[in-house]
Enzyme design. Structure first.
Site, short mmCIF file in Angstrom:
data_model
loop_
_atom_site.label_atom_id
_atom_site.label_comp_id
_atom_site.label_asym_id
_atom_site.label_seq_id
_atom_site.Cartn_x
_atom_site.Cartn_y
_atom_site.Cartn_z
N HIS A 76 0.84 -1.21 0.00
CA HIS A 76 0.00 0.00 0.00
C HIS A 76 0.88 1.26 0.00
O HIS A 76 0.70 2.15 -0.84
CB HIS A 76 -0.91 -0.03 1.24
N GLU A 77 1.80 1.32 0.93
CA GLU A 77 2.67 2.51 1.02
C GLU A 77 3.58 2.62 -0.19
O GLU A 77 3.90 3.72 -0.64
CB GLU A 77 3.49 2.49 2.32
N HIS A 84 1.70 4.57 -2.70
CA HIS A 84 1.83 6.02 -2.46
C HIS A 84 3.19 6.52 -2.94
O HIS A 84 3.29 7.56 -3.58
CB HIS A 84 1.70 6.32 -0.96
N GLU A 111 -4.58 8.08 -2.79
CA GLU A 111 -5.06 6.80 -2.28
C GLU A 111 -5.36 5.84 -3.43
O GLU A 111 -5.23 4.62 -3.28
CB GLU A 111 -6.31 7.03 -1.42
#
Lengths: 512, 512
Positions: A274-275, A278, A304
């Protein structure tokens, strides 16, 4: 498309534009410095450092505010209203104008008061959560609601105050559009989840729990391995541990963090992916536009969308597990007997009775968000009072998810956001997921056989598509324009709903 | 003595004082933020981060300059000239006045030009050193000499320009006094070192080299153990690795770094203890005066006195090795046969033929410094030209140390300082050692049986003495006042010369 460099075309830009950009770069540099101080505070700083760090951050924050609201910025913006600008220059001016207008409209005493209210609310929220006593937090929440109404009034007294607050996080996506997307999600997901529970096949959920614990060091090695596999450029990033995973930085230095739970190796893995998502956005912004709006990401939903795209559309796909599972077994030989199908099912299971947003799955997640969105809208508009929040929260959980929290600690006190006075933030999480599905569908259309690239561990075509269609534009386009530019369609929930209907229909053997 | 809090007595302070202090706190916070960015750059930052980091640092540097040189600062200072101030307030005003006067007297174009010259000189110096070709660096050194003369002229056209440059690092210690101390050192140490070489006993030097290599992980564990033993408060600090050891931070967060060489376990150990000494100074500054001159250390010599005191007077003492050697053997069982005497001798050996300052010993170190001091004075005054530097350097090494560099890489190109245009910095290293000896002698007088406390691993009495007599004062006193306050005597070389004469006389069996 051709990208004009902010620097290269400076010669042809009006003097006021050049000066405006110079000032804005200083603002950005101060903010980026503050970002590093904040990263350090969460990742490296010894605990005793707080008193000095909070003063440093407060000074940087007031300095960037003073630089941005300087009279000369206002004058330059006025002068540029009728100037002959390129499209890129016009985008830069639009972005700075928006930030300037907002910054000058709120009295600094109110900003100070909100900041103080947050500092006081945070420990009260921590105590309330620890002691399961909403009444400890209630007066602070009340204070935030009042201050934020006042804040919104200063910015635009004629607008729905929640809309103004939402714009703090999502300045160029109409709230009406956001709300209609969230309504569609609720109306589709509530029956879908009910159907899964009532009619869905049993799927394997124990692939990563049946073999006992997974030591932290090994999880970390696996996360590093996965980041390398996905193409994380270590010369422009690093992975560390923090109590809440986050990403921060610029195109030159985009760091990620994760956290480890020895009973749950998927937790660190998915938060890392997820990060990473980003970070790819920050990394894909054009170097030459560093510290200008053309080198900044669009707002929270778009950011997001990048994290959710990598976490869900890549990270939870069977194609990716084809690459990941052998790696997982290398690092954890005890998982040797886990099959691809079992891994895929475990990574995509829909939880029956999870009350906690950050531990939820790809489907129920959005109902956690929608509960918060509906409550905070009603709070700001005055339709409900602070004292009603626990009851309304529990009722909505029962209505949408069929579960009722037994305590407020695992109910309305679970998240930190309201203690910061952040109203309007939560919806961007779901909007990001919806946008991720739309972008991924477009990438699948554009890239020949994207799935088999992923199955082969080749993520370059996806990186290229995202960089070309999303990252390289910085904040040049507003949100809807950017989505149209990338996908040819307005931003909408269709692709997301198709995606979950097909995926979870297949997974649970239902015809949703 | 009683310390009045900068905050607590603010009510009784003139309005101009309160405002001045507010502005100064912002300057300090920006500088401390820059300090953290610089720490991160050297310790954590991925290599790709440089383009953004250098812009962030440049913005913070210009902002702190603008805040400090604001007209309102000058007006407040003028207004306070005749104000009724407490001694502490007067000290604060004196410190801010000095920084203000210096900052406003140099045109920002010249500051910019010096900064650009440094950026260009650094890679040229690296190349010159790597290729052993002084001519690559010479034009940059010439440029620095010219710019720094111009810089000094702006600050005080009637003063010896080298004196002005020295004041950048040592604003309140007369150069004449510094020079006379350095002359005394040279006149005593040159014959002492010759005598050691010619008449000294053979001492054991192989205690830490005869057992082979010392793995980095184990060295790091030992350094952490030693820091804990010395009383390093981990809740306000951390140890990391960097290519050049350094310390940085504030009383709330005083970090240290070291570096490891697997063939030389004493290297990481002594650099850790050295940086620990610097950190104790920052940690001993009063919390309540954070970001004001009363919460800032006095200048470089005093800072270096703290690092040298811990490195040499504690770290290289037999009393300390009584505590350290058992720890060393715990981490490195292969050193089991090393005796206390052998360890002490190895840690204090005077090298025969070392050309490199940072690898030198407690005695020859100062001759390395004096060579640099004499050359940079002559360069700035015009007594020698840049092209003469290599020859003069080599001649002085031959004269003072009896060795002659065969290459400029291990001669006048060995240090980075001149590539930054830092003239006047080197002498503070030796002055710090001299001050360390004077302070340590006073502590020995004041603390009952200090040596046996150290022998028992009890460092608290020394910490207390240093905090009370040096650290707690911040920059309240000027350098000589501070030394008198702490030791009852003017700052002078006597204690240092007594210390080395006795120690090295004993060690080498000579009557120096």
């Amino acid at each position: 498309m051709a990208t004009e460099a902010t620097g290269a075309d400076a010669e042809s830009a009006p003097e006021a534009y050049t000066q405006l950009l110079q000032t804005y770069k200083r603002v950005s540099n101060v903010r980026n410095a503050a970002g590093l101080l904040s990263w350090d505070q969460q990742v490296m700083m010894p605990e005793g450092g707080n008193p000095a760090r909070s003063q440093q951050l407060s000074t940087l924050s007031s300095l960037s505010h003073e630089l941005l609201t300087d009279d000369e910025v206002g004058e330059a913006l006025d002068e540029l209203e009728d100037a002959d600008l390129t499209d890129e220059q016009a985008g830069v001016v639009r972005e700075i104008r928006r930030k300037y207008d907002r910054a000058v409209s709120v009295p600094s005493e109110l900003v100070e008061e909100i900041s103080t209210a947050s500092s006081e609310a945070l420990p009260a929220w921590e105590k309330a959560k620890a002691e399961n006593d909403f009444s400890i937090f209630a007066p602070h929440l009340q204070k935030h609601v009042e201050l934020k109404r006042e804040y919104a009034e200063h910015i635009d007294p004629d607008k729905d105050p929640y809309e103004v607050l939402f714009e703090d996080f999502e300045p160029c996506l109409p709230l009406e559009q956001a709300e209609s997307i969230l309504d569609e999600l609720r109306d589709t997901l509530v029956p879908m989840i009910t159907q899964i529970r009532e009619e869905g096949d049993d799927i394997a959920t124990d692939a990563f729990t049946r073999a006992g614990e997974y030591p932290e060091e090994d999880q970390e090695e696996l996360c590093r391995d996965v980041l390398s596999t996905l193409g994380y450029p270590w010369e422009r990033g690093r992975l560390d541990t923090s109590s809440h995973p986050f990403s921060s930085g610029t195109m030159f230095d985009a760091r990620v963090t994760t956290r480890f739970d020895e009973t749950d190796p998927l937790g660190s893995l998915f938060s890392t992916v997820h990060e990473f998502g980003h970070a790819t956005y920050n990394l894909g912004l054009p170097d030459e536009h560093y510290a200008t709006p053309l080198g900044e990401s669009r707002d929270l939903s778009v950011h997001e969308s990048q994290s959710r795209l990598w976490e869900n559309h890549v990270g939870r796909s069977k194609a990716f597990w084809n690459v990941l599972l052998p790696k997982f077994k290398e690092h954890f030989p005890k998982a040797e007997d886990v099959t691809l199908e079992e891994a895929y099912e475990a990574a995509n299971q829909v939880y029956e009775d999870n009350l906690i947003r950050v531990e939820s799955d790809e489907l129920t997640y959005h109902l956690h968000i929608i509960v918060r969105f509906e409550i905070e809208r009603a709070l700001i508009s005055g339709d409900i009072d602070v004292e009603d929040v626990p009851e309304v929260w529990n009722d909505k959980y029962e209505e949408y998810l069929g579960i009722r929290p037994e305590t407020d600690s695992e109910g309305c006190l679970q998240d930190i956001h309201w203690s910061h006075g952040n109203f309007g933030y939560f919806p961007t999480y779901s909007l990001g997921s919806v946008m991720a599905a739309q972008l991924y569908a477009a990438a699948e259309d554009d890239v020949d056989d994207l799935e088999s690239h992923i199955e082969d561990g080749d993520f370059e075509p996806l990186h290229e598509w995202l960089t070309e269609n999303v990252h390289q534009h910085g904040a040049r386009y507003e949100t809807n324009e950017l989505v149209v530019e990338a996908t040819g369609e307005d931003f909408a929930a269709d692709d997301f709903l198709d995606y979950v209907t097909e995926k979870y229909g297949d997974l649970y053997g239902i015809d949703a």
